[in-house]
Scaffold this motif. Sequence first.
Motif, PDB file in Angstrom:
ATOM      1  N   UNK A  11       0.814  -1.212   0.000  1.00 48.81           N
ATOM      2  CA  UNK A  11       0.000   0.000   0.000  1.00 48.81           C
ATOM      3  C   UNK A  11       0.852   1.268   0.000  1.00 48.81           C
ATOM      4  N   UNK A  12       2.034   1.206   0.619  1.00 48.59           N
ATOM      5  CA  UNK A  12       2.921   2.378   0.668  1.00 48.59           C
ATOM      6  C   UNK A  12       3.601   2.568  -0.684  1.00 48.59           C
ATOM      7  N   UNK A  13       3.191   3.582  -1.407  1.00 46.79           N
ATOM      8  CA  UNK A  13       3.714   3.825  -2.759  1.00 46.79           C
ATOM      9  C   UNK A  13       5.027   4.596  -2.679  1.00 46.79           C
ATOM     10  N   UNK A  14       6.057   3.930  -2.197  1.00 48.25           N
ATOM     11  CA  UNK A  14       7.382   4.549  -2.103  1.00 48.25           C
ATOM     12  C   UNK A  14       8.437   3.462  -2.248  1.00 48.25           C
ATOM     13  N   UNK A  15       9.697   3.820  -2.109  1.00 45.01           N
ATOM     14  CA  UNK A  15      10.784   2.879  -2.349  1.00 45.01           C
ATOM     15  C   UNK A  15      10.977   1.939  -1.153  1.00 45.01           C
ATOM     16  N   UNK A  16      11.556   0.751  -1.387  1.00 40.01           N
ATOM     17  CA  UNK A  16      11.843  -0.152  -0.266  1.00 40.01           C
ATOM     18  C   UNK A  16      12.748   0.484   0.794  1.00 40.01           C
ATOM     19  N   UNK A  17      13.713   1.306   0.380  1.00 35.82           N
ATOM     20  CA  UNK A  17      14.578   1.977   1.358  1.00 35.82           C
ATOM     21  C   UNK A  17      13.769   2.912   2.249  1.00 35.82           C
ATOM     22  N   UNK A  18      12.816   3.635   1.646  1.00 38.41           N
ATOM     23  CA  UNK A  18      11.970   4.537   2.421  1.00 38.41           C
ATOM     24  C   UNK A  18      11.058   3.756   3.352  1.00 38.41           C
ATOM     25  N   UNK A  19      10.557   2.618   2.876  1.00 39.62           N
ATOM     26  CA  UNK A  19       9.699   1.784   3.729  1.00 39.62           C
ATOM     27  C   UNK A  19      10.483   1.279   4.935  1.00 39.62           C
ATOM     28  N   UNK A  20      11.723   0.822   4.701  1.00 38.39           N
ATOM     29  CA  UNK A  20      12.549   0.327   5.806  1.00 38.39           C
ATOM     30  C   UNK A  20      12.860   1.440   6.802  1.00 38.39           C
TER      31      UNK A  20
END
Length: 285
Positions: free
Chosen positions: A26-35
């Motif tokens: 659901x979070x439409x951002x990069x994996x680095x930003x999610x982490x």
Amino acid sequence: MSERNALLAIHLGALLFGLSGIFGKLAATTPNMIAGGRAFFAVIALALAALLWRSRNAVRPSLRQMALLALGGLLLGTHWVTFFEAVKVSGVAIATLGFASFPAFTVLLEGLLFRERTRPGEFAMVGVVCVGLILVTPEFSLDSGATVGLLWAVLSGFLFALLSLLNRASTRGLDPVKAALYQNITVLLCFLPLAWPSLPSVRPVDWLWLAMLGIFCTGLAHSLFVASLRVLKARTTAVIFALEPVYGILFAWWLFSEQPTLRMLAGGLLIVSAIFVSARMARGS
């Protein structure tokens, strides 16, 4: 906490861990930003949990333990990035099932690193998991998103297995919630520079999903896990956590219409069954 409440707590914890892929998608951002975002909210949640659930018998970590916790934080953050990359590339179902291979890696690495005898039944479990992974992906081609996503997910499972064994060697005597807090602080420090370029493009709703990941799928889930371990045996919790991929697949089916094929269901059934049987065997030994 009674045994009944502990069972409810560990089931809720497994459900929350299973929702990680959902919120990551659901979070439409990069994996680095999610982490990085997940770690930010997890630090807040775990700091509050550490204040609420203080362990009287916990000891202050040594310099060696702090270094190992930092290494564990690096493994944790990399595990998150690879898992969410798998979610973005191939969807929640394949990513969750690929990650579910981590008990097989744990069996192999435990025998290698701790020189513990691996029983024939455990080798059989590894073989069944491998067959399950073959069935999960419809075709093996690096041009296929399903295959690439599965490879990312399996790498995520391998990193999580390393993290589990590192925690076994480094966190003895430490408060588990505080150990998780230190590791998430490391994730935040390591991935904040990588996530920084993505900050301006993060939508308010994405911050909501990151908060759900950090507070519920990390802070609350880990606290429930720790609290239940004070009543239940670790092997009992392992059986329940075999349901984590089931929760993830069902929610992905419901929310994103990621309907699994019969072949994928067969592979998932093999993987989950292998984990379940292995945990039951360990419980009886």
